[in-house]
Write an enzyme that holds these catalytic residues in place. Structure first.
Site, PDB file in Angstrom:
ATOM      1  N   TYR A 140      81.834  98.472 -30.961  1.00 13.24           N
ATOM      2  CA  TYR A 140      82.855  99.584 -31.252  1.00 13.24           C
ATOM      3  C   TYR A 140      82.377 100.755 -30.831  1.00 13.24           C
ATOM      4  O   TYR A 140      83.092 101.440 -30.332  1.00 13.24           O
ATOM      5  CB  TYR A 140      83.491  99.493 -32.700  1.00 13.24           C
TER       6      TYR A 140
ATOM      7  N   SER B 280      83.899 109.080 -32.789  1.00 13.22           N
ATOM      8  CA  SER B 280      83.191 108.492 -33.741  1.00 13.22           C
ATOM      9  C   SER B 280      81.868 109.142 -33.920  1.00 13.22           C
ATOM     10  O   SER B 280      81.044 109.258 -33.051  1.00 13.22           O
ATOM     11  CB  SER B 280      83.263 107.056 -33.969  1.00 13.22           C
TER      12      SER B 280
ATOM     13  N   LYS C 211      83.501 103.920 -27.927  1.00 13.79           N
ATOM     14  CA  LYS C 211      83.557 105.330 -27.964  1.00 13.79           C
ATOM     15  C   LYS C 211      82.698 106.214 -27.246  1.00 13.79           C
ATOM     16  O   LYS C 211      83.180 107.242 -26.607  1.00 13.79           O
ATOM     17  CB  LYS C 211      83.391 105.924 -29.747  1.00 13.79           C
TER      18      LYS C 211
END
Length: 338
Positions: A149, A124, A153
């Site tokens: 989040y 991402s 990643k």
């Protein structure tokens, strides 16, 4: 090539399965269905004209994964499975680290035990944190992520890179993509979040179809063209095709590679709302709310490396993405539920 697609019944996964089949590959899907529907794969089967092998398995389930690898002759993995809502990750960090990190470690361990050492990881743009300059390139520094989040990643990129460094037989492609929107042109599959959408476009389309009263826009005081956050919105089919292009890299044995997948153009939240209205003729009522934890002002891609090395560029524009998103939602007001 026979490719395991984790999270393959989800939004990006299901579109990628279609493009893999179109390109002549075989796809095997695993998904725990926590934020997706098995019915998406029934729709995929209609589109491609063949059934897709599906196993309801969580990536943390070692025994379940072993059975899939023992039954199917997997040659590579495209790894989508993971929790992915920025705001939720700030409220439930433990759940995000446990699911995304632990699950990937189990998956990779099972892969290597079965001699499968080709992986494309769904990363991402959040790994760039709050970038100093835009557009961001693959050489832009990874910065402390602004939400758990994004941190998962970033950590998984490091883990997979370290695994490849220790064992050069691995091929690792890290795809850092920006903000997927749109849907398949058939209107049969699209973004179908459980509960209240965490992403912008499905919220817009649910307002348009009458499921939600109005859109909430988180912050209008950012240093942007109109005060709302600016992102790089990429059509999900373009994104899916990018994964197919990445599969072709495995034969080159390049080790670890990183590619941005985006359009190279920033669009603000309000600009996207107005583009949707222009493309569909549907008015979207909205209200401004406080900024959301973990959000930044601006982030969009320099995707020239993907163009050079993968032969990939995004071909669908915002208007087309809005039209496709609306076709999906209008034809399926309740998503995959009849």
């Amino acid at each position: 090539m026979k490719i395991l697609v984790t999270g393959g019944s989800g939004y990006i996964g299901s579109h990628t399965v279609i493009e893999l089949i179109n390109a002549g590959h075989e796809a095997v899907v695993i998904d725990n269905l926590s934020n997706s529907s098995e019915k998406s794969l029934e729709r995929v089967a209609k589109i491609v004209g063949k059934e897709i092998p599906f196993y309801k398995v969580d990536i943390r389930d070692r025994e379940g994964l072993e059975k899939v690898f023992e039954k199917e002759k997997i040659e590579a993995c495209i790894h989508f499975a993971g929790l992915k809502a920025v705001g939720e990750s700030c409220v439930k960090p433990w759940e995000y680290y446990e699911n995304n990190i632990s699950g990937t470690l189990v998956l990779v361990d099972v892969m290597r035990k079965h001699g499968v050492k080709n992986i494309i990881f769904s990363s991402s743009a959040t790994v760039y944190g709050d970038p100093d300059t835009v557009p961001v390139t693959e050489k832009s520094p990874k910065k402390p992520c602004t939400n758990p989040y994004g941190t998962t990643k970033s950590m998984l990129e490091t883990i997979l890179t370290d695994i490849q460094t220790a064992d050069p037989e691995w091929n690792v492609v890290l795809l850092r993509y920006f903000n997927p929107i749109g849907a398949h042109e058939s209107g049969l599959i699209g973004e179908n979040p459980n509960g209240i959408p965490n992403n912008l476009m499905p919220y817009i389309t649910q307002v348009a179809v009458g499921k939600r009263e109005k859109l909430g826009i988180f912050g209008n005081d950012y240093d942007t063209v109109d005060g709302t956050g600016v992102r790089d919105y990429i059509h999900v089919v373009d994104l899916a095709i990018g994964h197919v292009k990445a599969v072709e890299r495995f034969s080159l044995n390049k080790g670890t590679e990183i590619f941005n997948l985006g359009t190279g153009k920033g669009t603000s939240v309000l600009e996207l709302v107005h583009a949707f209205e222009d493309a569909t003729g549907v008015k979207i009522p909205y209200e401004i709310k406080d900024r959301r934890a973990g959000d930044i002002a601006t982030n969009y891609a320099d995707a020239s490396l993907a163009a050079k090395e993968l032969g990939w560029t995004a071909k669908y524009d915002i208007k087309r993405a809005c039209q496709d998103s609306w076709r999906w939602q209008k034809n399926n007001p309740n998503g995959f539920e009849e």
